[in-house]
Design a protein around this motif. Sequence first.
Motif, PDB file in Angstrom:
ATOM      1  N   PRO A  39       0.724  -0.997  -0.362  1.00  0.00           N
ATOM      2  CA  PRO A  39      -0.306  -0.139  -0.076  1.00  0.00           C
ATOM      3  C   PRO A  39       1.065   1.457  -0.344  1.00  0.00           C
ATOM      4  CG  PRO A  39       0.023  -1.084   1.929  1.00  0.00           C
ATOM      5  CD  PRO A  39       0.921  -1.559   1.435  1.00  0.00           C
ATOM      6  N   CYS A  40       0.506   1.994  -0.460  1.00  0.00           N
ATOM      7  CA  CYS A  40       1.290   3.554  -0.940  1.00  0.00           C
ATOM      8  C   CYS A  40       1.053   3.797   0.974  1.00  0.00           C
ATOM      9  CB  CYS A  40       0.170   4.690  -2.311  1.00  0.00           C
ATOM     10  SG  CYS A  40      -1.063   5.079  -1.118  1.00  0.00           S
ATOM     11  N   PRO A  41       1.995   5.741   1.155  1.00  0.00           N
ATOM     12  CA  PRO A  41       1.776   5.656   2.005  1.00  0.00           C
ATOM     13  C   PRO A  41       0.693   5.855   2.628  1.00  0.00           C
ATOM     14  CG  PRO A  41       3.628   6.838   0.148  1.00  0.00           C
ATOM     15  CD  PRO A  41       3.122   5.848  -0.123  1.00  0.00           C
TER      16      PRO A  41
ATOM     17  N   ASN B  78      -7.249  -2.015   1.489  1.00  0.00           N
ATOM     18  CA  ASN B  78      -7.257  -1.294   1.147  1.00  0.00           C
ATOM     19  C   ASN B  78      -5.986  -0.279  -0.264  1.00  0.00           C
ATOM     20  OD1 ASN B  78      -8.537   1.625   1.426  1.00  0.00           O
ATOM     21  ND2 ASN B  78      -6.820   2.475   2.840  1.00  0.00           N
ATOM     22  N   SER B  79      -6.807  -0.260  -1.059  1.00  0.00           N
ATOM     23  CA  SER B  79      -5.633   0.640  -2.356  1.00  0.00           C
ATOM     24  C   SER B  79      -6.171   1.657  -2.997  1.00  0.00           C
ATOM     25  CB  SER B  79      -5.462  -0.495  -3.259  1.00  0.00           C
ATOM     26  OG  SER B  79      -7.000  -1.042  -3.925  1.00  0.00           O
ATOM     27  N   CYS B  80      -5.678   1.694  -4.122  1.00  0.00           N
ATOM     28  CA  CYS B  80      -5.767   3.060  -4.842  1.00  0.00           C
ATOM     29  C   CYS B  80      -5.496   3.159  -6.187  1.00  0.00           C
ATOM     30  CB  CYS B  80      -5.312   4.836  -4.148  1.00  0.00           C
ATOM     31  SG  CYS B  80      -3.608   5.121  -3.989  1.00  0.00           S
ATOM     32  N   HIS B  81      -5.651   4.344  -6.949  1.00  0.00           N
ATOM     33  CA  HIS B  81      -4.751   4.073  -8.306  1.00  0.00           C
ATOM     34  C   HIS B  81      -3.406   4.219  -8.191  1.00  0.00           C
ATOM     35  CE1 HIS B  81      -8.563   5.255 -10.826  1.00  0.00           C
ATOM     36  NE2 HIS B  81      -8.349   5.986 -10.559  1.00  0.00           N
ATOM     37  N   SER B  82      -2.668   4.665  -6.856  1.00  0.00           N
ATOM     38  CA  SER B  82      -1.082   5.043  -6.995  1.00  0.00           C
ATOM     39  C   SER B  82      -0.640   3.713  -6.816  1.00  0.00           C
ATOM     40  CB  SER B  82      -0.588   5.676  -6.817  1.00  0.00           C
ATOM     41  OG  SER B  82      -0.663   5.819  -4.672  1.00  0.00           O
ATOM     42  N   CYS B  83      -1.216   2.419  -5.863  1.00  0.00           N
ATOM     43  CA  CYS B  83      -0.770   1.280  -5.141  1.00  0.00           C
ATOM     44  C   CYS B  83      -1.739   0.325  -5.798  1.00  0.00           C
ATOM     45  CB  CYS B  83      -0.723   1.789  -3.317  1.00  0.00           C
ATOM     46  SG  CYS B  83      -2.448   1.826  -2.971  1.00  0.00           S
TER      47      CYS B  83
END
Length: 641
Positions: free
Chosen positions: A146-148, A166-171
């Motif tokens: 996961p990204c920060p 949990n995740s988003c576009h960047s991770c």
Amino acid sequence: MAFVLELQTTSNQHYIQNYIIGITREFDINAKIYQTSDKIVCAFASEHEKLQECLDAIAQKLPASLFLKSSTSYEIEEEPESLPELKNPYPLNLGLCPSCQKEMFDVSSRRYYYPFTSCSCCGGNYSFLHNYPYERANTSFKFMVPCPDCQSETNSVGLREKHQTNSCHSCGIAVKLLNKTTERYANDAGSFRTMFEVAAKALQDNQKILIKTTFGYRLFYKADKMHNDSILMMINASKITDHLSLITEEFNALLSIERPILNVTLKNETLKESLGANTAYVKYPDDGFCILLGAELQKIGVDFIAYEESDENCEADMLMDYDLELSGQSDMRFFLNKDVSFIAEGERVSFPSANFQAKSLVSVSDRFVGLPDGETMFFDVIEHFDSVKVDKANVLEGVKESYHSNQTLYTQEEASFMSVIAEHNLFGERCVGAYFDEEPSFLYYDGKNVIRIVPPKTFDSSKLIEDMATLREGSDRLVVNLQKNMPEIYAKLERLQTKENVKLFEAVAILLGLSDESMRGVTKEAMKFVGKGGIQMDTHVKDNRFDHAAFLSSIVSYQLADVSTSILAYSIFESFGDYFNDILQELKSKTKANQIILCGTHFANQSLFSRMQRNLKATPPFMNKVYPIGKENAVVGGVYL
Ligand SMILES: [Zn+2]
Ligand SMILES: [Zn+2]
């Protein structure tokens, strides 16, 4: 002092409770939040300056749920002294909550058009689970760091606290869209948006698209290509009632966080005509992929689309896919009329679940196991567990494996019946009940043991025509007339005689000349009938068992007398309703039982159920509450056999 908010619920799952806990923790308000068998109790420290703000946030953000009923509030003396703790030892597959949906359409968010958007209390988190304990390392997200920003969300109070996937576009994960000649990838907001735009346009251009949603593969196409297994997905909430005739309860159920499939009445004449029915199975977009696709379709003026459950090998013009291991669950079909609602069938939302007092045994049905986990029993698919030490195993008849040296077999009907007794804590009470899934059968519980008082009689189609011809004097003429006047139906019956595992209602549908040769087809046909009161079908009992040949012959004679198919279909269920009632009342008086139980997915039928409701007005039947009335409940009842 504490301000207490009580929400009545019939569910024992924790997502609504966790949602309130998540918001309360965000506001840093001490509270005691817990769930009993019929309500969620939230006692908030009343002195907190932000209490009103927190209550407003709960009112605004809390998803609508099928299982939430009324709410009350009052004050008590006792003051809560700590923050409430989240209770999410296992994930579920739910629709998206209002906050997550909003985020997907917020240009400034990290998850604009990100289809894997979800939180601790919503989304398809169960699909990605490999085994327990429920933590990221045991999910398909284990290799994705996961990204920060996502990491900090997971570690902070709020709706994504402890959100394992949990995740988003960047991770997060890239998605590809393939057709026969081109390939496009989406890995940021812009490319995802374009991808869904392209998919929506292709659908409008009559193409079929196979999408790996977070609930598994679904094949999408225009509604005019719908067939018997298709589900109609309504994508424009403000136009749902232009196309469907819904009671308020149905409308609310469609949009609830559980996002069930409902069988509802159509209003749109074109749809009725192309489906050849007045009713259809309908749902509102449930996962990120369907919601984003729906949004793009809505932009180009499409109000609904069709889909069917599918797999990766399905032929399609386009494929939207990604590399993440996923295991699906069967979808939840919900039944409701004005006064009663229950889960008709499906695994989603009901499983996994922790329930009842732990016992030193395992209960095994087709895919599921129930085993002791701490103080309660825990129910989930077998592959999520390692071995466990218990005294015995109760196993559904037909399961080949051996699980224990002390292993007992149970039947589907007995286990379904016991699941209702367990859910309503009717242990020790005399109950009679009916199980209906293809074949009707009757059971009796003397307070200790359950017996099949009238076992199901497997429908044997191998001598069907002969059985009808020799039923009684003159029956041979009925069969001759059928052959002469309805040669197509007769030919289909001949073919049925050579087929294996024929269901009773498959034969019924064929006799009625329906294209959907199943219980579903007969149910659909019955819903076309708008009059009051049908005709009497032969549902008599021979040697204490349901007489298939007599019942089918009765349908043939009405068919030959030119009675309309919809009256006939409706009358079949009305007569079944009376048949169930007659036998249940007889058994009840013979056994001196006080309670009546109904189970089996075929009771989820408006025509039949309203008849049952009328007949059983004096002793309303007990049915499953948190588990489906369908065969999935066997693993639960199996604990008590
Ligand atoms: Zn959410
Ligand atoms: Zn991230």
